[in-house]
Design an enzyme around this catalytic site. Structure first.
Site, PDB file in Angstrom:
ATOM      1  N   GLY A  38       0.951  -1.251   0.158  1.00  0.00           N
ATOM      2  CA  GLY A  38       0.112  -0.070   0.072  1.00  0.00           C
ATOM      3  C   GLY A  38       0.921   1.290   0.013  1.00  0.00           C
ATOM      4  CG  PHE A  54       1.036   5.013   4.359  1.00  0.00           C
ATOM      5  CD1 PHE A  54       1.985   6.224   4.470  1.00  0.00           C
ATOM      6  CD2 PHE A  54      -0.199   4.947   4.335  1.00  0.00           C
ATOM      7  CE1 PHE A  54       0.999   7.456   4.104  1.00  0.00           C
ATOM      8  CE2 PHE A  54      -0.991   6.163   4.005  1.00  0.00           C
ATOM      9  CZ  PHE A  54      -0.376   7.353   3.802  1.00  0.00           C
ATOM     10  CB  VAL A 104      -2.217  -4.475   2.066  1.00  0.00           C
ATOM     11  CG1 VAL A 104      -3.783  -4.435   2.406  1.00  0.00           C
ATOM     12  CG2 VAL A 104      -1.955  -3.102   1.669  1.00  0.00           C
ATOM     13  CE  LYS A 123      -3.508   1.551   2.900  1.00  0.00           C
ATOM     14  NZ  LYS A 123      -3.979   2.985   2.428  1.00  0.00           N
ATOM     15  CG  ASP A 130      -1.469   7.598  -5.222  1.00  0.00           C
ATOM     16  OD1 ASP A 130      -0.863   7.687  -6.375  1.00  0.00           O
ATOM     17  OD2 ASP A 130      -0.853   6.886  -4.520  1.00  0.00           O
TER      18      ASP A 130
END
Ligand SMILES: *[C@@H]1O[C@H](CO)[C@@H](O)[C@H](O)[C@H]1NC(C)=O
Ligand SMILES: *[C@@H]1O[C@H](CO)[C@@H](O)[C@H](O)[C@H]1NC(C)=O
Ligand SMILES: *[C@@H]1O[C@H](CO)[C@@H](O)[C@H](O)[C@H]1NC(C)=O
Ligand SMILES: *[C@@H]1O[C@H](CO)[C@@H](O)[C@H](O)[C@H]1NC(C)=O
Ligand SMILES: *[C@@H]1O[C@H](CO)[C@@H](O)[C@H](O)[C@H]1NC(C)=O
Ligand SMILES: *[C@@H]1O[C@H](CO)[C@@H](O)[C@H](O)[C@H]1NC(C)=O
Ligand SMILES: *[C@@H]1O[C@H](CO)[C@@H](O)[C@H](O)[C@H]1NC(C)=O
Ligand SMILES: *[C@@H]1O[C@H](CO)[C@@H](O)[C@H](O)[C@H]1NC(C)=O
Length: 834
Positions: A537, A539, A542, A556, A657
């Site tokens: 993901g 950051f 996941v 996540k 994004d």
């Protein structure tokens, strides 16, 4: 409150006889809209002799529908046969004009579902819920749980400008729709509690003794007086004598209503009237009553107390006797909220001295809700209406890419941009692009720093090439080259409070029941010690998880290497935006974890991976062969999700994004937008862009954003254009040797070879115009200059058309086949888009 002792002063000449008092009602000034009626048509309603017309001159969005044939006949009024639904856009508005500033109006919306979408069986288990507003003032939450019922909302409104807008808000709980919309002028002396920005909203209105609904022409204002429902307990009485009225009567209850009443069967029985306030609203409504009385006899004493929630409604606990054949009323001067905020009761109880039982002729219950002050600025609305009406603005029209280049200038309109446009204190975004403007804009428009102004610069910058001497009225010639969007102005009103009513609406759906905090240990349990990795993901990793009840989750994690302090603001931003925005094409946030140093977001699991996975044939997901129809539907749903982010909330939300990884697929290949982890709301009017640390993914990033660092919703439009090209070609945005997808496609388009553009895995199974339309839309979205890009609402409209073309092709080929076999139709069932 009308003082009963005034009766003593009653002189016959101060009282009008009702039948004469029915002043020439201005039926010509009624606006009667049958929403969804075919454009340009009209009819005379047999019950009222009122002429209803189609809604095309009052709205530019939505779809026309008819109720299903099985429900025809159940409609209360003929206007129930047609409706307009709004599957796209968070907020769709009717503009009722002309209205007279300062005049009072009765406005009524009616809603009859009639299974128009063949989905009425869902209504029972999950009612369709949407909000309606008058301007920016909340009006009602429409709750449709039956396809056969006619739901009505009424309001008494004081016009603050020369139009009144009625808006339907999508809360993510079903597609809003409306069957009819009516506006009737009233006297400004009527209903004094209705003041600017504080409309009186109708909860209930009953003619207690009537057998059927009373309206126009009996009521010159066409209020609906419903018959009472509690008939078995009550005795209906009536008179044929004339009922008189004081000249300053603010209610002007029609004679047909006042000539009937209900009374209880004996003095020992109270006449009760009860109602419940909606429990789910953010603010408890306060109620305002009108109780209408007139007696039909004067031989015997009829005397009673009126209790409202247990307290005397008549001042000083006095008893009351209704006057003989004279219209009289009791009301309250300010809204009341009961002790529990929920249940309300009127109880009319005979005194010991009374010979006759208590009676009531009619009751009106209105509510008002707490509103933020300084909502609608009349200047904004005036300016926008001027433009809209003058240029006959049509939204959602972008020209047909299937037609060759053509010069439509002879179809164009010319006009001037009114000076009033310079005075838009509360408008955030004004989109003047898509036109050929020759001339300069009024200076005030260009210098309005609180405004995001979009316009074309093909013929020079209308804001920079100004001559300073020309300070007088600047007149612009506006020639429309295609019958195109002139102005799609997004009226964005900022209120000082961060939790304005509007935002709560956006977040209404935020009350996700499962939204909860997880501990890290719980997450470990749910994910089986983080054993199933399903992707990377924004950051970190996941993981797949499962609750005890079987609900599948995607967790996540914030990757352990990134320090929590650094990731925290973004993390919280995501939590915040996800909990305040909920829509059917946006992925649902189930919960989150901030335990110890672990940060995680818990989403509902989307079982079929991302669009990226399917276009790139990743092996960890079941590979689905996406047909052109599948792809078109996914594109449309994703576009609707983005459109909602951009326009469904008081403040636009930039996703930041948009890419094929963030378009996730559900069980039936429905698409949901996920990962608006980098999303942020615009924070301030003056802040037309946010300068932030570089966001986005290479290949999808808006080049203008890269250069300027300014981030607006148009950056999402660019990224979405790239996704559309991916969907068409199946290719990644960037191929090292051949460059960016936009360049590659442009070259092929110039050669006119659609076969060279479409994904070879489609095996030429597609409607060519449908593909062209998507490519054309994608190229508009990816224009270098952000001002030339369409809005997501326009993209939604184009994708709808594209999908319809493909579905028409499929239907055609199916009917070919079904001539051969009995079950052909079943095996080719086409999922239709919402
Ligand atoms: C409608 O108009 C017709 C013809 O003018 C008339 O006969 C009829 O009574 C009217 N109906 C109502 C409800 O006014
Ligand atoms: C409506 O739905 C029913 C079952 O849900 C189906 O049998 C019928 O064919 C549908 N009708 C249309 C017009 O789609
Ligand atoms: C909508 O109406 C149904 C049926 O009257 C009711 O059960 C439900 O609670 C209502 N929902 C809301 C949110 O008011
Ligand atoms: C209502 O119906 C009852 C019974 O049919 C009748 O006696 C009464 O006169 C009616 N009232 C009116 C106002 O028409
Ligand atoms: C109808 O009347 C009865 C008896 O007065 C009362 O108990 C009941 O609550 C009333 N119902 C409504 C909906 O007002
Ligand atoms: C998870 O790991 C911990 C220690 O690493 C272990 O005690 C626990 O049993 C594991 N739980 C599961 C469900 O595997
Ligand atoms: C995805 O969208 C569908 C409707 O298209 C909705 O029913 C579903 O709840 C959404 N899934 C998630 C995970 O939000
Ligand atoms: C989506 O995924 C589920 C579970 O992995 C699978 O059973 C289903 O067939 C997939 N959907 C489609 C349309 O293939």
């Amino acid at each position: 409150m009308k003082c009963p002792s005034a009766l003593l002063l009653l002189a016959i000449f101060t009282v009008l006889v009702l039948s004469c008092a029915q002043q020439a009602s201005l039926v010509e000034d009624f606006i009667n809209i049958d929403c969804g009626l075919p454009s340009g048509s009209s009819y005379v309603d047999e019950k009222t002799n009122i002429t209803y017309i189609s809604d095309d001159q009052y709205i530019d969005t939505g779809e026309n529908h008819k109720i299903s044939s099985e429900h025809q006949g159940a409609e209360q009024f003929r206007s129930g046969l047609n409706l307009r639904s709004f599957p796209t856009g968070g907020r769709n508005c009717y503009t009722l004009y002309p209205a007279i500033k300062g005049q009072k109006y009765l406005i009524r919306g009616m809603f009859m579902h009639g299974n128009y979408d063949n989905k009425s069986q869902n209504l029972i288990s999950s009612p369709l819920l949407f909000d309606i507003c008058i301007g920016l003032n909340f009006w009602n939450q429409v709750n449709i749980s039956s396809a056969t019922m006619t739901y009505t909302s009424e309001a008494i409104v004081l016009a603050t400008v020369n139009s009144i807008s009625v808006c339907l808000l999508d809360n993510g709980k079903g597609t809003p729709f409306i069957s009819s919309l009516e506006m009737r002028p009233m006297k400004s002396s009527n209903y004094p509690a209705a003041t600017p920005n504080h409309p009186l909203l109708l909860q209930d209105r009953r003619s207690m003794g009537a057998n059927s609904t009373i309206r126009y022409p009996d009521d010159p204002y066409d209020r609906l007086w419903w018959p009472s429902q509690n008939t078995s307990e009550w005795i209906k009485i009536s008179t044929t004598s004339m009922v008189r009225r004081y000249p300053d009567d603010v209610y002007e209850v029609p004679a047909a209503v006042l000539k009937t009443a209900a009374m209880t069967s004996s003095n020992s029985t109270a006449l009760n009237f009860l109602w419940l306030a909606p429990a789910s609203w953010a603010a408890a409504p306060g109620y305002l009553l009108g109780l209408h009385f007139t007696d039909f006899q004067q031989e015997q004493l009829r005397e009673f107390h009126i209790y409202y929630n247990g307290k005397s409604f008549v001042p000083d606990g006095k008893s009351y006797s209704p006057p003989y054949l004279l219209a009289n009323y009791w009301n309250d001067s300010s809204p009341t909220v009961s002790d529990n905020g929920l249940s309300y009761k009127i109880s009319i109880v005979a005194t010991n001295a009374s010979v006759l039982p208590p009676m009531l002729n009619a009751i009106e219950v209105y509510y008002q809700v707490q509103q933020d002050e300084k909502m609608t600025s009349s200047e904004d609305v005036d300016a926008m209406m001027t433009i809209k009406i003058e240029y006959q603005v049509k939204k959602n029209w972008m020209g047909d890419p299937c037609l060759p280049e053509k010069n439509l200038s002879r179809n164009g309109l010319t006009g001037s941009v009114p000076e009033s446009l310079t005075n838009l204190p509360n408008i955030l975004v004004l989109d003047l692009s898509g036109n050929h403007l020759n001339g300069t804009f009024p200076e005030g428009l260009c210098k309005n720093r609180a405004l995001i102004l979009r316009y074309d610069t093909a013929n020079g910058d209308p804001c920079s090439s100004r001559s300073s001497k020309k300070k007088k009225k600047t007149v612009l010639a506006v020639a429309i080259v295609v019958p195109v969007v002139i102005v799609s102005a997004i009226l964005m009103f900022i209120s000082a409070k961060s939790k304005s009513r509007g935002q709560e609406h956006c977040g209404d759906h935020a009350h996700i029941p499962d939204n909860r905090e997880f501990t890290y240990d719980e997450l470990a349990k749910i994910t089986n010690n983080f054993s199933t990795f399903i992707g990377e993901g924004g950051f970190g990793p996941v993981f797949h998880g499962q609750l005890k009840d079987g609900t599948q989750l995607a967790i996540k994690m914030c990757s352990p290497t990134s320090t929590p302090g650094k990731g925290m603001p973004e993390f919280l931003a995501e939590v915040e935006s996800l909990t305040t925005v909920h829509h059917r094409y946006l992925v649902l946030l189930v919960g989150y974890c901030t335990d110890k140093d672990h940060l995680a977001l818990v989403y509902e699991y989307m079982p079929n991976g991302s669009l990226y996975d399917h276009l790139r044939e990743k092996t960890n997901f079941l590979y689905l062969k996406l047909s052109w129809q599948h792809r078109g539907r996914i594109a449309l749903e994703a576009a609707q999700g983005l459109d909602y982010l951009h326009t469904g909330c008081v403040l636009p939300i930039v996703h930041r994004d948009v890419k094929s990884h963030n378009i996730l697929l559900g069980c039936d290949l429905n698409a949901n937008i996920s990962d608006f982890g980098l999303s942020k709301s615009y924070l301030h009017v003056a802040q037309s862009h946010i300068t932030a640390t570089a966001a986005g993914t290479p290949g999808y990033i808006d080049p203008e954003y890269c250069r300027s660092g300014r981030l607006t919703v148009t950056s999402d439009v660019y990224s979405f254009g790239v996704v559309l090209l991916e969907i068409v070609t199946g290719e990644p945005p960037v191929i090292p040797t051949t460059g960016h997808i936009v360049q590659r496609i442009k070259e092929k388009v110039n050669m006119g070879k659609i076969e060279a553009i479409a994904d070879p895995r489609l095996h030429d199974e597609f409607d060519v115009s449908s593909i062209w339309k998507v490519v054309d839309t994608a190229l508009m979205c990816t224009k270098e200059a952000s001002s030339e890009r369409p809005t997501m609402s326009m993209v939604v409209a184009q994708l709808k058309d594209a999908l319809a073309l493909e579905q028409a092709r499929l239907r055609y080929s199916i009917s070919d086949i079904s001539q051969g076999g009995a079950n052909a139709e079943l095996s080719y069932s086409i999922p239709t888009p919402r």
